[in-house]
Design a protein around this motif. Structure first.
Motif, PDB file in Angstrom:
ATOM      1  N   GLU A  38       0.854  -1.144  -0.057  1.00 16.56           N
ATOM      2  CA  GLU A  38       0.004  -0.140   0.120  1.00 16.56           C
ATOM      3  C   GLU A  38       0.927   1.351   0.042  1.00 16.56           C
ATOM      4  OE1 GLU A  38      -3.895  -1.259   2.296  1.00 16.56           O
ATOM      5  OE2 GLU A  38      -2.096  -1.818   3.389  1.00 16.56           O
ATOM      6  N   ALA A  39       2.079   0.999   0.216  1.00 18.35           N
ATOM      7  CA  ALA A  39       3.086   2.276  -0.128  1.00 18.35           C
ATOM      8  C   ALA A  39       4.562   1.528  -0.089  1.00 18.35           C
ATOM      9  CB  ALA A  39       3.165   3.327   1.270  1.00 18.35           C
ATOM     10  N   ALA A  40       5.481   2.208  -0.764  1.00 13.32           N
ATOM     11  CA  ALA A  40       6.809   1.956  -0.916  1.00 13.32           C
ATOM     12  C   ALA A  40       7.858   2.835  -0.928  1.00 13.32           C
ATOM     13  CB  ALA A  40       6.890   1.194  -2.409  1.00 13.32           C
ATOM     14  N   VAL A  41       8.953   2.434  -0.480  1.00 16.04           N
ATOM     15  CA  VAL A  41      10.113   3.406  -0.158  1.00 16.04           C
ATOM     16  C   VAL A  41      11.195   3.045  -1.198  1.00 16.04           C
ATOM     17  CG1 VAL A  41      11.934   4.060   1.217  1.00 16.04           C
ATOM     18  CG2 VAL A  41       9.598   3.879   1.998  1.00 16.04           C
ATOM     19  N   LEU A  42      11.634   3.924  -2.014  1.00 15.11           N
ATOM     20  CA  LEU A  42      12.673   3.526  -3.203  1.00 15.11           C
ATOM     21  C   LEU A  42      13.756   4.438  -3.046  1.00 15.11           C
ATOM     22  CD1 LEU A  42       9.706   2.779  -4.802  1.00 15.11           C
ATOM     23  CD2 LEU A  42      11.452   2.105  -6.549  1.00 15.11           C
ATOM     24  N   GLY A  43      14.944   4.349  -2.869  1.00 11.37           N
ATOM     25  CA  GLY A  43      16.000   5.090  -2.989  1.00 11.37           C
ATOM     26  C   GLY A  43      17.272   5.092  -1.892  1.00 11.37           C
ATOM     27  N   PRO A  44      16.888   4.812  -0.823  1.00 12.63           N
ATOM     28  CA  PRO A  44      18.072   4.802   0.397  1.00 12.63           C
ATOM     29  C   PRO A  44      19.110   3.588  -0.141  1.00 12.63           C
ATOM     30  CG  PRO A  44      15.934   4.810   1.299  1.00 12.63           C
ATOM     31  CD  PRO A  44      15.369   4.646  -0.320  1.00 12.63           C
ATOM     32  N   ALA A  45      20.284   3.933  -0.591  1.00 12.20           N
ATOM     33  CA  ALA A  45      21.351   3.112  -0.801  1.00 12.20           C
ATOM     34  C   ALA A  45      21.107   2.330  -2.148  1.00 12.20           C
ATOM     35  CB  ALA A  45      21.755   2.596   0.304  1.00 12.20           C
ATOM     36  N   MET A  46      20.249   2.551  -2.955  1.00 11.90           N
ATOM     37  CA  MET A  46      19.892   1.614  -4.100  1.00 11.90           C
ATOM     38  C   MET A  46      20.640   1.841  -5.191  1.00 11.90           C
ATOM     39  SD  MET A  46      15.646   2.090  -4.693  1.00 11.90           S
ATOM     40  CE  MET A  46      15.697   0.955  -6.012  1.00 11.90           C
ATOM     41  N   GLY A  47      21.618   2.957  -5.085  1.00 11.06           N
ATOM     42  CA  GLY A  47      22.624   3.143  -6.108  1.00 11.06           C
ATOM     43  C   GLY A  47      22.344   4.062  -7.155  1.00 11.06           C
ATOM     44  N   VAL A  48      23.328   4.843  -7.717  1.00  9.49           N
ATOM     45  CA  VAL A  48      22.756   6.011  -8.494  1.00  9.49           C
ATOM     46  C   VAL A  48      22.903   5.240  -9.775  1.00  9.49           C
ATOM     47  CG1 VAL A  48      23.319   8.360  -9.468  1.00  9.49           C
ATOM     48  CG2 VAL A  48      23.383   7.770  -6.709  1.00  9.49           C
ATOM     49  N   GLY A  49      22.089   5.283 -10.783  1.00 15.29           N
ATOM     50  CA  GLY A  49      21.866   5.162 -12.248  1.00 15.29           C
ATOM     51  C   GLY A  49      20.831   4.542 -12.964  1.00 15.29           C
ATOM     52  N   ALA A  83      16.983   7.513  -5.596  1.00 14.72           N
ATOM     53  CA  ALA A  83      15.895   7.466  -6.386  1.00 14.72           C
ATOM     54  C   ALA A  83      15.661   9.002  -7.132  1.00 14.72           C
ATOM     55  CB  ALA A  83      14.538   7.290  -5.868  1.00 14.72           C
ATOM     56  N   LEU A  84      16.122  10.049  -6.246  1.00 14.63           N
ATOM     57  CA  LEU A  84      16.300  11.393  -6.887  1.00 14.63           C
ATOM     58  C   LEU A  84      17.586  11.843  -7.794  1.00 14.63           C
ATOM     59  CD1 LEU A  84      14.932  13.207  -3.694  1.00 14.63           C
ATOM     60  CD2 LEU A  84      13.381  12.298  -5.673  1.00 14.63           C
ATOM     61  N   THR A  85      18.544  11.381  -7.024  1.00 13.67           N
ATOM     62  CA  THR A  85      19.926  11.664  -7.570  1.00 13.67           C
ATOM     63  C   THR A  85      20.021  10.979  -8.901  1.00 13.67           C
ATOM     64  OG1 THR A  85      20.815  12.153  -5.433  1.00 13.67           O
ATOM     65  CG2 THR A  85      22.239  11.799  -7.278  1.00 13.67           C
ATOM     66  N   SER A  86      19.364   9.858  -9.089  1.00 13.11           N
ATOM     67  CA  SER A  86      19.781   9.191 -10.441  1.00 13.11           C
ATOM     68  C   SER A  86      19.081   9.669 -11.591  1.00 13.11           C
ATOM     69  CB  SER A  86      18.934   7.570 -10.312  1.00 13.11           C
ATOM     70  OG  SER A  86      19.693   6.789  -9.365  1.00 13.11           O
ATOM     71  N   PHE A  87      18.036  10.720 -11.379  1.00 17.82           N
ATOM     72  CA  PHE A  87      17.629  11.810 -12.315  1.00 17.82           C
ATOM     73  C   PHE A  87      18.258  12.778 -12.637  1.00 17.82           C
ATOM     74  CE2 PHE A  87      14.355   8.470 -11.358  1.00 17.82           C
ATOM     75  CZ  PHE A  87      13.792   8.136 -12.676  1.00 17.82           C
ATOM     76  N   GLU A  88      19.357  13.141 -11.874  1.00 20.87           N
ATOM     77  CA  GLU A  88      19.885  14.432 -11.929  1.00 20.87           C
ATOM     78  C   GLU A  88      20.199  15.035 -13.519  1.00 20.87           C
ATOM     79  OE1 GLU A  88      23.985  16.896 -10.231  1.00 20.87           O
ATOM     80  OE2 GLU A  88      23.713  14.647  -9.951  1.00 20.87           O
TER      81      GLU A  88
END
Length: 503
Positions: A308-319, A342-347
């Motif tokens: 019902e909700a998800a977290v993406l980004g913490p230490a997933m890797g940039v790319g 999850a944010l920095t990967s779209f820089e």
């Protein structure tokens, strides 16, 4: 919630009071006496020097000087204007003072052991210059306490960038409602302790004035209410999925997952790359574990978990791998917390993310990540305005982290959380916050309320733990935070019942 008003709207409140029978001199008298009372509550009698400007801020200072003198304090006033040049009700206040005033030149402190800065108020629109600047420069070298009226001179009430000389106060006394500069850094730090005094603005002003923000205060937390319902079960309290990084970067996801569970989620699962399954499995107990192959497999995992909700980004890797996972998750329409990688990967291509976001998303950037996605924006815009502009541009909620965390959503009044601790500036702290936000989303809270409430809970845990905390401490502190919050709500309900129905 406590309203934060723009400088222009604060002035409108004063006009509203006058239009509804509260004289402008009464407002000034109330303001000056409030300043004197705040000083007397904190310091023993001592020689006071009041620096009074030509406008209403100076008038407030003259009334404060009169009240302190009447209480037996030795007070001197330096007036930065010719008496005939005073504006507004400042001339009336000078007559009330009815004692000698000193010319502002040269800079002479005498035996002053406390200085009241009543030079310029929140409406200052240009840098302080000339003799006032010389006095503020000299004031910065003194060790005695400084009390500012409304705002330290040189600071603009709407928290525009600082330019030129500005004073720094130990105590700032403002009136009716606080302004952006009272809550946004670096201005807020220069204000010191902020006391907001009631000067008699009558009810009804709210109908004509919209706050620029509201401050979060003991929020309602839906997961807590669900957990305390007698017939609840774990699936009613929300199912949260957290996506893990590679085998060498799994800790951040576990912090988010444990925080979600401690914050009240009924079931939390870490979605783990195959190579990280054993690492995660060895460190998990109450948190579940699911195999996730990355990219297109993201949708399958979320559907099978009935998340019902998800977290993406913490230490997933940039790319690219993280970009693909985020875009796949967005296709499900589920409430998502997008943080860190999850944010920095779209820089390099922010539009690829911003055009696909939906209203159930919450972005949780710090200032660096925010700039990568949204650019620098208007140099004159304050943090509240920048967050709100970003939320409107991407059609979802933005939680902009920092000493004053701002939560902005399209069409909603921004929320500010200052209930926090500097010790939260530590690795992994943001991962914990992301998990708490996801818990609120999974329980059915709006993204706006979930983000703001989570920021308050996270901040309260930081305040309770204090010096030396590390991110691993925060999830274990959440039960204490939630118990205290529940107790406060029960006390408020009992008091409200007493007022309504009596004993």
């Amino acid at each position: 919630m406590t309203e934060i008003l723009a400088t222009a709207d604060s002035a409108r409140c004063d006009r509203y009071a006058v239009e509804n029978g509260i004289g402008s001199q009464t407002l000034m008298s109330n303001a000056g006496h409030a300043v004197a009372s705040a000083i007397r509550a904190r310091w023993a009698p001592r020689p006071v020097l009041v620096l009074a400007g030509p406008g209403n801020n100076g008038g407030d200072g003259l009334i404060a000087a009169t009240a302190l003198r009447a209480a037996g304090w030795p007070v001197r006033v330096v007036l930065f204007a010719e008496p005939q040049d005073l504006v507004g009700d400042a001339a009336w206040a000078l007559a009330v003072w009815d004692a000698p005033v000193l010319a502002p030149e040269p800079v002479v402190w005498g035996d002053a052991a406390l200085v009241v800065d009543a030079l310029f108020g929140a409406g200052l629109s240009r840098p302080v210059a000339g003799l006032p600047a010389s006095w503020l420069d000299a004031l910065s070298t003194r060790s005695c306490p400084v009390v500012a009226i409304d705002l330290p001179s040189g600071i603009r009430g709407d928290a525009r960038p600082l330019s030129g000389m500005a004073s720094k106060a130990d105590l700032t006394v403002t009136f009716h409602r606080r302004k952006p500069a009272h809550v946004i850094e670096p201005h807020a730090e220069m204000c010191g302790e902020v006391e907001c005094a009631d000067i008699g603005v009558p009810q009804g002003w709210e109908a004509a004035i919209s706050p620029v923000a509201q401050e979060v205060f003991r929020p309602r937390w839906r997961p807590l209410e669900l957990a305390e319902a007698p017939a609840t079960h774990k699936h009613q309290r929300g199912r949260v999925a957290v996506f893990s990084g590679a085998a060498s970067a799994t800790g951040a996801a576990r912090l988010s997952a444990l925080a979600a569970l401690r914050a009240g989620a009924g079931l939390v699962t870490i979605c783990s790359p195959p190579a990280a399954m054993l690492v995660n499995a060895a460190r998990l107990t109450a948190v579940m574990l699911a195999r996730w192959e990355g990219g297109p497999d993201t949708r399958r995992v979320l559907e099978e978990l009935r998340a019902e909700a998800a977290v993406l980004g913490p230490a997933m890797g940039v790319g690219e791998a993280t970009r693909n996972a985020v875009l796949a998750a967005l296709e499900t329409g589920l409430p998502l917390v997008l943080d860190a990688d999850a944010l920095t990967s779209f820089e390099q291509a922010p539009e690829a993310l911003l055009t696909r976001l939906h209203p159930a998303c919450v972005l949780t950037p710090h200032m660096g990540e925010f700039a990568r996605l949204f650019g620098e924006h208007d140099a004159e815009a304050n943090k509240i305005e920048r967050a709100q502009a970003a939320a409107e541009a991407c059609s979802c909620t933005v939680l902009l982290k920092g000493p004053a965390t701002v939560v902005a959503s399209p069409g909603a009044v921004p929320l500010i959380n200052r209930h926090a601790s500097p010790w939260l500036a530590t690795a992994g702290s943001g991962d914990v916050l992301a998990g708490i936000v996801a818990t609120g989303l999974a329980a059915g809270m709006s993204p706006h309320d979930a983000a703001a409430s989570a920021a308050w809970l996270h901040g309260d845990a930081g305040r309770r733990l204090g010096a030396g905390l590390v991110a691993e401490d925060l999830p274990d502190c959440l039960p204490q935070v939630l118990r205290a919050l529940a107790d406060s709500h029960r006390r408020e309900a009992a008091f409200s019942h007493l007022l309504t129905h009596g004993s």
